[in-house]
Scaffold this active site. Structure first.
Site, PDB file in Angstrom:
ATOM      1  N   ARG A  64     127.810  76.122  95.050  1.00 47.46           N
ATOM      2  CA  ARG A  64     127.031  76.877  96.032  1.00 47.46           C
ATOM      3  C   ARG A  64     125.798  77.517  95.400  1.00 47.46           C
ATOM      4  O   ARG A  64     124.861  77.904  96.088  1.00 47.46           O
ATOM      5  CB  ARG A  64     127.912  77.929  96.731  1.00 47.46           C
ATOM      6  CG  ARG A  64     127.259  78.491  97.971  1.00 47.46           C
ATOM      7  CD  ARG A  64     128.120  79.370  98.887  1.00 47.46           C
ATOM      8  NE  ARG A  64     129.482  79.536  98.524  1.00 47.46           N
ATOM      9  CZ  ARG A  64     129.947  80.482  97.693  1.00 47.46           C
ATOM     10  NH1 ARG A  64     129.128  81.365  97.168  1.00 47.46           N
ATOM     11  NH2 ARG A  64     131.229  80.544  97.398  1.00 47.46           N
ATOM     12  N   TYR A 117     108.657  76.924 117.119  1.00 49.61           N
ATOM     13  CA  TYR A 117     109.857  76.107 117.310  1.00 49.61           C
ATOM     14  C   TYR A 117     110.863  76.937 118.107  1.00 49.61           C
ATOM     15  O   TYR A 117     111.089  78.102 117.806  1.00 49.61           O
ATOM     16  CB  TYR A 117     110.425  75.711 115.944  1.00 49.61           C
ATOM     17  CG  TYR A 117     111.558  74.730 116.031  1.00 49.61           C
ATOM     18  CD1 TYR A 117     111.327  73.402 116.386  1.00 49.61           C
ATOM     19  CD2 TYR A 117     112.858  75.115 115.767  1.00 49.61           C
ATOM     20  CE1 TYR A 117     112.366  72.494 116.473  1.00 49.61           C
ATOM     21  CE2 TYR A 117     113.900  74.211 115.842  1.00 49.61           C
ATOM     22  CZ  TYR A 117     113.646  72.903 116.198  1.00 49.61           C
ATOM     23  OH  TYR A 117     114.682  72.017 116.279  1.00 49.61           O
ATOM     24  N   ASP A 188     105.585  78.153 108.774  1.00 49.27           N
ATOM     25  CA  ASP A 188     106.357  76.927 108.955  1.00 49.27           C
ATOM     26  C   ASP A 188     105.321  75.816 109.086  1.00 49.27           C
ATOM     27  O   ASP A 188     104.678  75.665 110.126  1.00 49.27           O
ATOM     28  CB  ASP A 188     107.227  77.059 110.208  1.00 49.27           C
ATOM     29  CG  ASP A 188     108.003  75.784 110.538  1.00 49.27           C
ATOM     30  OD1 ASP A 188     107.631  74.706 110.033  1.00 49.27           O
ATOM     31  OD2 ASP A 188     108.965  75.871 111.319  1.00 49.27           O
ATOM     32  N   LYS A 213     111.834  66.272 108.997  1.00 47.03           N
ATOM     33  CA  LYS A 213     110.726  65.594 109.662  1.00 47.03           C
ATOM     34  C   LYS A 213     109.953  64.734 108.648  1.00 47.03           C
ATOM     35  O   LYS A 213     110.461  63.741 108.217  1.00 47.03           O
ATOM     36  CB  LYS A 213     109.834  66.630 110.352  1.00 47.03           C
ATOM     37  CG  LYS A 213     110.630  67.696 111.153  1.00 47.03           C
ATOM     38  CD  LYS A 213     111.348  67.138 112.353  1.00 47.03           C
ATOM     39  CE  LYS A 213     112.341  68.091 113.011  1.00 47.03           C
ATOM     40  NZ  LYS A 213     111.878  69.430 113.313  1.00 47.03           N
TER      41      LYS A 213
HETATM   42  C1  LIG Z   1     112.500  70.622 113.572  1.00 48.49           C
HETATM   43  C2  LIG Z   1     111.786  71.874 113.269  1.00 48.49           C
HETATM   44  C3  LIG Z   1     112.488  72.998 112.806  1.00 48.49           C
HETATM   45  C4  LIG Z   1     113.982  73.008 112.637  1.00 48.49           C
HETATM   46  O1  LIG Z   1     114.361  72.154 111.598  1.00 48.49           O
HETATM   47  P1  LIG Z   1     115.821  71.483 111.512  1.00 48.49           P
HETATM   48  O2  LIG Z   1     115.737  70.690 110.264  1.00 48.49           O
HETATM   49  O3  LIG Z   1     115.993  70.656 112.753  1.00 48.49           O
HETATM   50  O4  LIG Z   1     116.804  72.597 111.454  1.00 48.49           O
HETATM   51  C5  LIG Z   1     111.758  74.138 112.524  1.00 48.49           C
HETATM   52  N1  LIG Z   1     110.416  74.187 112.692  1.00 48.49           N
HETATM   53  C6  LIG Z   1     109.716  73.127 113.136  1.00 48.49           C
HETATM   54  C7  LIG Z   1     108.242  73.242 113.294  1.00 48.49           C
HETATM   55  C8  LIG Z   1     110.374  71.932 113.443  1.00 48.49           C
HETATM   56  O5  LIG Z   1     109.676  70.890 113.895  1.00 48.49           O
END
Ligand SMILES: *Cc1c(COP(=O)(O)O)cnc(C)c1O
Length: 403
Positions: A64, A117, A188, A213
């Site tokens: 962990r 998001y 983000d 992504k």
């Molecule tokens: C998909 C996404 C998230 C969440 O990510 P996960 O890997 O699905 O938990 C957060 N911010 C943005 C901009 C996203 O496109």
């Protein structure tokens, strides 16, 4: 590859392939081994004592707290962002929630930009509120963010480009105002990728990605990452050691493999998406297109300043609302109807039916999600094929049934 700064600096493709990797591994394997181990034994008690005193020249003692395969992925991600340290987690949401929980306490205040998001917004407004953290949601522009700052503000959290309208705010202005008030800025930057934007170079404190992504890039893993200066990332890693949202080594391996082609993929996606945005803008079935590097985007100036590529997502609004959007989505042969983005497969969705499905039309419109809105995430298929497919689907969308 050594961490010494190079002159001239290495390009993104070279960092994507070699960044964070030792030039020769102890076991001589060219690629990173997948280490499956929950614990890492000590030679003897003396090694244990030295380790506890802070001599970290060996793996963490327990899974962990770290994993050698995961650490290679973290080193590559730090190199790509130009950051001191990175911590990998089990999903983008794990990265966002663990970071916010690690940094906030009761009585503090967060400024979050709208067009965030959806689960980030839900976490901020519903979960953080239960722990006595106040959240203001403001328009994604620098003056709205700066106006919302107050004495209790600890964090400004924004996205760039935002989803689905691909807004890009003036990062330098936000960072300057935040620093003057000792507020941390978090971005983000999932939609930008480190290929198109380098937020740390503009003074942002932490960059977060859903590695699900573009970073993974093959629609076959979930992961998230936080990058920034070592002390702050270290504090978040400490918190991760408690809450436990760690990635597994197979995922880290897939991510490392995907990252090697990140620059190739993203440049191709930039080029194809921009081309498709231009096709859409010229089509009579389309009411409006949002693509950050097109001159008709509301944040074109900021986008030109902060982005070296417009990214692989194009959002557009069709005349004929939800029904026209549905006809288009169902007529497309190559893009699949799915809620993700950034991978090699093109994906398409109607935000009104997917990301914001539980809201009524009025509620959607109130937060700016138009009825005829379609979001296309361009993959790495042949641009000619994607364009031909889009053109035939636009013809289908333009013809209302029964006419
Ligand atoms: C998909 C996404 C998230 C969440 O990510 P996960 O890997 O699905 O938990 C957060 N911010 C943005 C901009 C996203 O496109």
């Amino acid at each position: 590859m050594s961490d010494e700064p190079r002159d001239p600096p290495l390009g993104p493709s070279t960092i994507a392939v070699h960044g964070g990797e030792p030039s020769i591994r102890d076991d001589r394997s060219l690629t990173t081994p997948v280490v499956h181990a929950s614990a890492y034994p000590f030679e003897d008690t003396q090694e244990l004592i030295d380790y506890m005193k802070g001599d970290r020249e060996r793996p963490a003692e327990y899974g962990r707290y770290g994993n050698p395969t995961v650490e290679r992925a973290e080193a590559k991600l730090a190199a790509l962002e130009g950051g001191q340290a990175a911590v990998l987690m089990s999903s983008g949401m794990a990265a966002i929630t663990t970071t916010l929980l690690a940094m906030l306490k009761q009585g503090q205040h967060v400024v979050l930009t709208r067009d965030a998001y959806r689960k980030t917004r839900v976490f901020a407004t519903q979960v953080l509120a239960r722990y006595g953290v106040a959240v203001d949601i403001v328009e994604p522009n620098a003056s709205a963010v700066i106006e919302a700052m107050r004495d209790e503000t600890k964090i400004v959290f924004t996205e760039a480009p935002t989803n689905p309208y691909l807004r890009v705010l003036d990062l330098a202005a936000v960072v300057e105002a935040a620093r003057a008030r000792r507020i941390k800025t978090i971005i983000d930057a999932t939609f930008a990728t480190p290929i198109n934007m380098q937020p740390l170079a503009h003074g942002v404190d932490l960059v977060i990605h859903s590695a699900t992504k573009y970073l993974g890039g093959h629609n076959d893993l979930l992961a998230g990452v936080v990058v920034g200066r070592a002390p702050l990332v270290g504090a978040i890693r400490e918190h991760l050691g408690m809450v436990g949202a760690i990635p597994d080594p197979n995922t880290a391996f897939l991510l490392l493999r995907g990252l090697k082609t990140l620059a190739l993929r993203v440049r191709q996606q930039n080029a194809t998406a921009h081309r498709l945005a231009d096709v859409l803008a010229d089509d009579p079935a389309v009411a409006r297109v949002w693509y950050p590097l097109r001159s008709d985007h509301p944040d074109h100036e900021n986008a030109s300043r902060y982005l070296s590529g417009g990214g692989g997502v194009v959002s557009f609004e069709l005349h004929g609302g939800l029904a026209a959007g549905t006809r288009l989505v169902d007529a497309l042969q190559i893009p699949k109807l799915a809620p993700s983005l950034g991978g090699v497969e093109s994906l398409v969705e109607q935000p009104g039916l997917m990301s914001f499905y539980e809201l009524s039309v009025d509620e959607r419109e109130a937060i700016g999600i138009r009825d005829g809105l379609v979001r296309l995430s361009v993959g790495v298929e042949e641009a000619d094929d994607l364009e031909a497919d889009l053109r035939q689907a636009l013809r289908v969308a333009a013809v209302a049934p029964g006419r």
